[in-house]
Scaffold this motif. Sequence first.
Motif, PDB file in Angstrom:
ATOM      1  N   LEU A 150      25.711  35.969  55.813  1.00  0.00           N
ATOM      2  CA  LEU A 150      27.118  35.850  55.349  1.00  0.00           C
ATOM      3  C   LEU A 150      28.084  36.369  55.825  1.00  0.00           C
ATOM      4  O   LEU A 150      29.416  35.767  55.937  1.00  0.00           O
ATOM      5  N   CYS A 310      28.708  35.494  42.434  1.00  0.00           N
ATOM      6  CA  CYS A 310      28.500  36.222  43.802  1.00  0.00           C
ATOM      7  C   CYS A 310      29.803  36.296  44.618  1.00  0.00           C
ATOM      8  O   CYS A 310      30.632  35.118  44.493  1.00  0.00           O
ATOM      9  N   ILE A 311      30.249  37.232  45.307  1.00  0.00           N
ATOM     10  CA  ILE A 311      31.238  37.565  46.168  1.00  0.00           C
ATOM     11  C   ILE A 311      31.053  37.422  47.518  1.00  0.00           C
ATOM     12  O   ILE A 311      31.735  37.802  48.351  1.00  0.00           O
ATOM     13  N   ARG A 312      29.768  36.960  47.957  1.00  0.00           N
ATOM     14  CA  ARG A 312      29.215  36.580  49.264  1.00  0.00           C
ATOM     15  C   ARG A 312      29.482  37.881  50.203  1.00  0.00           C
ATOM     16  O   ARG A 312      29.687  37.879  51.348  1.00  0.00           O
ATOM     17  N   CYS A 313      28.690  39.090  49.613  1.00  0.00           N
ATOM     18  CA  CYS A 313      29.015  40.198  50.325  1.00  0.00           C
ATOM     19  C   CYS A 313      27.655  40.537  51.615  1.00  0.00           C
ATOM     20  O   CYS A 313      28.077  41.231  52.546  1.00  0.00           O
ATOM     21  N   GLY A 314      26.794  39.574  51.240  1.00  0.00           N
ATOM     22  CA  GLY A 314      25.424  39.620  52.027  1.00  0.00           C
ATOM     23  C   GLY A 314      24.523  40.810  51.841  1.00  0.00           C
ATOM     24  O   GLY A 314      23.625  40.973  52.524  1.00  0.00           O
ATOM     25  N   ALA A 315      24.921  41.815  50.979  1.00  0.00           N
ATOM     26  CA  ALA A 315      24.071  43.156  50.806  1.00  0.00           C
ATOM     27  C   ALA A 315      22.633  42.472  50.393  1.00  0.00           C
ATOM     28  O   ALA A 315      21.852  43.255  50.693  1.00  0.00           O
ATOM     29  N   CYS A 316      22.512  41.402  49.593  1.00  0.00           N
ATOM     30  CA  CYS A 316      21.257  40.960  48.880  1.00  0.00           C
ATOM     31  C   CYS A 316      20.174  40.699  50.350  1.00  0.00           C
ATOM     32  O   CYS A 316      19.083  40.511  50.197  1.00  0.00           O
ATOM     33  N   ILE A 339      20.406  35.070  47.545  1.00  0.00           N
ATOM     34  CA  ILE A 339      21.272  34.357  46.985  1.00  0.00           C
ATOM     35  C   ILE A 339      21.192  32.898  47.540  1.00  0.00           C
ATOM     36  O   ILE A 339      21.445  31.956  46.776  1.00  0.00           O
ATOM     37  N   CYS A 370      23.289  44.256  44.426  1.00  0.00           N
ATOM     38  CA  CYS A 370      24.278  43.346  44.033  1.00  0.00           C
ATOM     39  C   CYS A 370      25.541  43.934  43.505  1.00  0.00           C
ATOM     40  O   CYS A 370      25.496  44.575  42.440  1.00  0.00           O
ATOM     41  N   PRO A 371      26.765  44.014  44.286  1.00  0.00           N
ATOM     42  CA  PRO A 371      27.830  44.744  43.542  1.00  0.00           C
ATOM     43  C   PRO A 371      28.318  43.966  42.223  1.00  0.00           C
ATOM     44  O   PRO A 371      29.012  44.535  41.711  1.00  0.00           O
ATOM     45  N   VAL A 372      27.930  42.839  42.069  1.00  0.00           N
ATOM     46  CA  VAL A 372      28.215  42.097  40.593  1.00  0.00           C
ATOM     47  C   VAL A 372      27.133  41.999  40.006  1.00  0.00           C
ATOM     48  O   VAL A 372      27.210  41.328  38.810  1.00  0.00           O
ATOM     49  N   ILE A 374      24.395  40.634  39.785  1.00  0.00           N
ATOM     50  CA  ILE A 374      23.479  39.376  39.297  1.00  0.00           C
ATOM     51  C   ILE A 374      22.054  39.655  39.389  1.00  0.00           C
ATOM     52  O   ILE A 374      21.476  40.192  40.347  1.00  0.00           O
ATOM     53  N   LEU A 376      19.333  39.080  40.492  1.00  0.00           N
ATOM     54  CA  LEU A 376      18.890  37.644  41.357  1.00  0.00           C
ATOM     55  C   LEU A 376      17.370  37.512  41.252  1.00  0.00           C
ATOM     56  O   LEU A 376      16.781  36.163  41.311  1.00  0.00           O
TER      57      LEU A 376
HETATM   58  S1  SF4 Z   1      24.755  41.035  46.782  1.00  0.00           S
HETATM   59 FE1  SF4 Z   1      25.300  40.006  45.042  1.00  0.00          FE
HETATM   60  S2  SF4 Z   1      27.566  39.343  45.741  1.00  0.00           S
HETATM   61 FE2  SF4 Z   1      26.535  40.064  47.532  1.00  0.00          FE
HETATM   62  S3  SF4 Z   1      25.916  38.138  48.500  1.00  0.00           S
HETATM   63 FE3  SF4 Z   1      24.176  38.855  47.271  1.00  0.00          FE
HETATM   64  S4  SF4 Z   1      24.401  37.870  45.196  1.00  0.00           S
HETATM   65 FE4  SF4 Z   1      26.234  37.869  46.383  1.00  0.00          FE
END
Ligand code: SF4
Lengths: 463, 201
Positions: A150, A310-316, A339, A370-372, A374, A376
């Motif tokens: 991402l 999701c804010i598309r940070c890519g951490a997951c 995600i 996940c920073p928000v 979720i 997952l």
């Molecule tokens: S860690 Fe959370 S916010 Fe970041 S991409 Fe994955 S689902 Fe999205």
Amino acid sequence: MGRASPFRRRARRALGNPVLARNVLRATDTSLAHRREVVAERPDWEDLRERAAALRRHTLARLDRYLREFAENARARGVQVHAARDARAAARLVSELARRKGATRILKAKSMATEEIELNAALARRGFRPLETDLGEYIVQLAGERPSHLTAPALHRSAEEIRDLFLREGVIREGTALPRDRRALARRLSLSARETLRSRLLEADLGVTGANFLVAETGTVVLVENEGNIRFTTTTPPVVVAVAGIDKVIPRLADLGILLPLLTRSATGQRAAAGVSLLSGGPGERHVVLLDNGRTRMLADPEDREILACIRCGACLNTCPVYRSVGGHAYGWIYPGPIGALLAPLLRGRGEDWELPFASTLCGACAEICPVKIPLHEHLLRLRARAARAGRRGIGERIGFRAFRFLAGREDRFRLAARLARRMEGPLLRLGLLAAWTAAREAPRMARPAFHEMRGDHGPAAS
Amino acid sequence: MDRLLRRVRDALRGAARPERPGAPERPPPPSRAALRAAFREALERAAGRWLTARDEEEARRRIEAEFPGERILWWEEDPGERDLREAGVGVDRADLLVAETGTVVRTHATREAARLSLLPPVSVFLAREEDLVPDLPEALRRLAPRHRAGRAHTVLVTGPSRTADIEKELVIPAHGPRELLVLLLEAPEGGRAPGEERRRG
Ligand code: SF4
């Protein structure tokens, strides 16, 4: 052996590519290490996550109001706001705009939404070839690939591979002396891309961007970057269009005070990105394309709605033992990792997309990072059940669900996988998957793990 | 657009509507000296450079001495695209400095003004002590009225441009400036803002 599922085929190919394996592990490890460092600096990190999660829930539950507010405020600032029901409609809006403007030179900033609508292909059909200005996107564009992450589109590529690509495509002249050292080479390649692209960044007819956020109260398009290419894309051409999912809306400018630090620290481990643009209207002609493409369908289901946070940070992705083993392309769509394994079936919904929720060990590392917030892995489990209910039985078998169950199914193995989830698991999981997939029929039959039982030990901290 | 809004409304019919979370508690504002020190540290961590001067006169001398022989563009010249491409150094004013992250905040009125800190290889921002704010939430609080009022184009810049897209190797510069300097005017209380003291002819 029966039919191998598309995921399994792609994953197996990835598992057989040692260069890819090394690149993905090294890149994701680096991102995780940077992230850990800057997260540790913020004692209020958990509080920020809680607030961000609550803010996203609030916003999505009132998206009707905030979306209308965004459109009104953007229009009041001279922005032309368009709505696109699906990918095709969105791509058509942008390529129509390009045609109307006679745009021969199109600059593109990195954007997952434009990947989702396959904009480049749509533009190519009309004879337009936009220039990807983000270095990673530029690399995958030259290679004829799609992004595999991402926030780091070319993370699956080594410096040596990029060197060969640049030589082949004339980004670097044949015969140029290049450093052998990997780091020096990476540096040299990055700088040569800057030189090659410079003149093209200075002349353009149309700019195409995504959006990290859309601010309702001010009609603002928020763009986060490091390279400066987005600032070029939004100031060089006289006409700029932003393509953004409707889930990008946030109520107020002040909300960026919570979301931006979470995004940059989670994505690249930076305290702040090198450049953030807040664009409330022009200079010049501005368009925003608001993309539905399955999002209102997700919105209608209270549980699916949660995933839109999701804010598309890519951490997951970085933390996921499966992503770390097989890379992004194995997932078969532009949203990979945990995600992606949710978004692909819910947004695109092809038969093969429903296999992706099975491509997980359910170790919970994704939800933990996940920073928000979720959950997952819970959603992955939920979508597995949905796939089964929808009569997609056999999907898990075909994809090698057993292979994952082999890992996740027995506590000791699971513990091992979870414990190694940060550094070591890549090679081990690869071995595990390969072994399980080649000896598929012998994979031990084990009871599906009672998820909530494991959770106490290994799941996300209840914090 | 109406059809989209209708679909969203239909999707949310009967949905629970959780409230907005409250704003995080804000720490008491640190002293100006602490803000300065914090900003400088964060700026340098982001590979930016820090300079000070007593007044604008000295600031100009310092910048000219830093970059001898370079074409230096000042914001008040309202440079055009040609100038922007030829200049070695672009000097812009900062509106705010965010101490926590070493970030410069600047709102621009024109496209060219927005490119002054983008095209020249070196970007310099002149700032005053009173531009210092502790963190992003405070910066956003000060920015919001301008964006609520109408069109506005703001950039938040933290260090020179960079990329890590090849093997995660951090490379400076990327497409934007290769160097970023912040020059703080240590004006005594009651000192005037840069740009008000002298107009470049
Ligand atoms: S860690 Fe959370 S916010 Fe970041 S991409 Fe994955 S689902 Fe999205």
